[in-house]
Design a protein around this motif. Structure first.
Motif, short mmCIF file in Angstrom:
data_model
loop_
_atom_site.label_atom_id
_atom_site.label_comp_id
_atom_site.label_asym_id
_atom_site.label_seq_id
_atom_site.Cartn_x
_atom_site.Cartn_y
_atom_site.Cartn_z
N UNK A 55 13.93 4.10 83.48
CA UNK A 55 13.70 4.24 84.91
C UNK A 55 14.76 3.61 85.79
N UNK A 56 15.89 3.20 85.20
CA UNK A 56 16.93 2.62 86.04
C UNK A 56 18.07 3.63 86.22
N UNK A 57 18.92 3.36 87.17
CA UNK A 57 20.08 4.19 87.39
C UNK A 57 21.20 3.32 87.94
N UNK A 58 22.42 3.78 87.81
CA UNK A 58 23.57 3.11 88.41
C UNK A 58 23.87 3.82 89.73
N UNK A 59 23.80 3.14 90.85
CA UNK A 59 24.04 3.80 92.14
C UNK A 59 25.49 4.23 92.30
N UNK A 181 33.19 6.18 87.31
CA UNK A 181 32.63 6.63 88.58
C UNK A 181 31.31 7.32 88.29
N UNK A 182 30.37 7.21 89.22
CA UNK A 182 29.10 7.91 89.06
C UNK A 182 28.63 8.43 90.42
N UNK A 183 27.90 9.51 90.38
CA UNK A 183 27.30 10.04 91.61
C UNK A 183 25.91 9.47 91.85
N UNK A 184 25.49 8.53 91.00
CA UNK A 184 24.19 7.92 91.14
C UNK A 184 23.05 8.79 90.66
N UNK A 185 23.37 9.97 90.16
CA UNK A 185 22.35 10.91 89.68
C UNK A 185 22.56 11.28 88.21
N UNK A 186 23.34 10.45 87.51
CA UNK A 186 23.52 10.66 86.09
C UNK A 186 24.83 11.28 85.67
N UNK A 187 25.66 11.73 86.63
CA UNK A 187 26.99 12.24 86.30
C UNK A 187 27.97 11.09 86.27
N UNK A 188 28.63 10.90 85.14
CA UNK A 188 29.61 9.82 84.99
C UNK A 188 30.98 10.42 84.74
N UNK A 189 32.00 9.83 85.36
CA UNK A 189 33.37 10.33 85.29
C UNK A 189 34.26 9.20 84.78
N UNK A 242 43.39 7.52 90.31
CA UNK A 242 43.76 8.86 90.79
C UNK A 242 42.59 9.65 91.37
N UNK A 243 41.37 9.11 91.36
CA UNK A 243 40.24 9.85 91.91
C UNK A 243 39.21 8.88 92.49
N UNK A 244 38.44 9.36 93.49
CA UNK A 244 37.44 8.53 94.15
C UNK A 244 36.31 9.39 94.69
N UNK A 245 35.09 9.17 94.20
CA UNK A 245 33.92 9.82 94.77
C UNK A 245 33.61 9.15 96.10
N UNK A 246 33.45 9.95 97.16
CA UNK A 246 33.26 9.38 98.49
C UNK A 246 31.99 9.87 99.17
N UNK A 247 31.19 10.66 98.50
CA UNK A 247 29.95 11.15 99.08
C UNK A 247 29.34 12.21 98.19
N UNK A 248 28.17 12.69 98.58
CA UNK A 248 27.53 13.74 97.81
C UNK A 248 28.45 14.96 97.73
N UNK A 249 28.85 15.31 96.52
CA UNK A 249 29.71 16.47 96.27
C UNK A 249 31.07 16.36 96.97
N UNK A 250 31.55 15.14 97.17
CA UNK A 250 32.85 14.91 97.81
C UNK A 250 33.70 13.98 96.96
#
Length: 364
Positions: A55-59, A181-189, A242-250
């Protein structure tokens, strides 16, 4: 010695200290040992039996932040403005070996932590904040690898967990936070360095550890730039170079004509453009990167603190302005603050590498 001469000498010494002196500071890598695959080695006393509950997640880093962790030993000219900007964005500042106060940081938002430390690169040995189903904070203590800094630095996650009255979950996985990097919804980069570091484990076992300890459900692996000897061209091989998640789908991805970074950054940008996200694909914003005197200059090594982006600036005014505009375009409504990071970038990192956000508690 004449008083003025004494003052000149003292001021020169102080300026060199405050600049973080790349020649004297510990770089984000440590020579040949750092460039080769690292076997999984446990330090005495490392907690390896406890695993996070379900039940945990990484934000994601663009989610609300309660505090920012730094280590006050090198690159003070970078860390001071970063601390002030973090406090202005509503976060507490936790400084390992910090001074009594930091200009621009209100006393009620500041805490100095008396932990031993080996380096300033808190991103790589720092804690991974976890929002659990119970809305409590936890820490994950991954292995910092075989290097001169795997003693004091590697102990900090669980020390901070104790300070914050939070659990600490240990794993044998060799892992640098700058390569996640993570989108907080289980996708890890991550870059493929994660498998090279853990060469003693099967790829499936590495993936399983990422899933168990970091909440990664889908793992996306990227190439990284290498020099002719096969070593990371930026010194680290981390995805945050070389990459940075900056928002939902961004996402912001570096853009350059300089090899060996050009092909890697183009592949990364194309990957995100084709990657499904929500009802569409990722919005990709490009920002210039370049190589100068063997150093890879990147603007993706930034920190997001609530509605503020703290991004690296360099001694390149035109490029700084263009990069700031790129962030503002990708993140409307955010305040974008530039902090000169010349003193650290030559050692393999900038603002992201020197900081670690602690997430606010709560549900997604």
């Amino acid at each position: 010695m004449h008083r003025r001469a004494i003052c000149s000498v003292f001021c020169a010494m102080l300026a060199a200290l405050l600049a973080g002196c790349a020649s004297g500071a510990e770089p984000s890598w440590s020579g040949d040992e750092e460039q080769s695959p690292r076997p999984t080695v446990l330090a005495a006393g490392d907690p390896v039996d406890a695993t996070p509950p379900s039940g945990y997640r990484v934000p994601a880093e663009y989610e609300p932040v309660r505090a920012v962790l730094i280590t006050w030993r090198d690159y003070i000219d970078v860390l001071g403005p970063v601390a002030a900007a973090s406090a202005a964005a509503g976060a507490r500042v936790l400084a390992v070996k910090g001074p009594p106060s930091i200009p621009g940081v209100p006393p009620q938002q500041y805490q100095s932590l008396d932990y031993s430390t080996n380096s300033a690169w808190v991103r790589d040995y720092g804690p991974v904040g976890i929002n659990e189903a119970t809305h409590t904070l936890g820490m994950v203590d991954t292995q910092y690898g075989v290097r001169a800094r795997n003693t004091a630095d590697d102990a900090i996650p669980c020390k901070l967990a104790a300070t914050l009255h939070s659990p600490c979950y240990g794993t044998k996985l060799v892992f640098d936070g700058g390569n996640y990097m993570t989108d907080g919804r289980g996708n890890a980069f991550l870059s493929r360095r994660i498998y090279e570091w853990n060469s003693g484990m099967r790829r499936e076992a590495v993936d399983a550890a990422l899933q168990t300890y970091l909440g990664a459900r889908t793992i996306h692996i990227f190439d990284y730039a290498t020099d002719p000897s096969g070593r990371p061209a930026d010194g680290t091989g981390h995805i945050d170079m070389f990459a940075k998640l900056v928002g939902e789908c961004k996402v912001i991805v570096a853009e350059t004509s300089d090899e060996p970074f050009r092909s890697v950054t183009e592949d990364a940008a194309n990957y995100f453009r084709d990657l499904a996200c929500g009802s569409g694909r990722y919005q990709v914003t490009r920002v210039k990167g370049w190589v100068s005197n063997g150093t890879w200059y990147t603007y993706t090594n930034s920190l997001i603190v609530n509605r503020t982006v703290i991004m690296p600036f360099y001694n390149a005014a035109e490029q700084n302005v263009a990069a700031q505009r790129a962030y503002e375009s990708a993140m409307p409504g955010y305040r974008v603050v530039g902090v000169n990071s010349e003193s650290s970038i030559g050692d393999g990192g900038a603002i992201h590498c020197l900081t670690r956000e602690i997430p606010s508690l709560g549900s997604p």
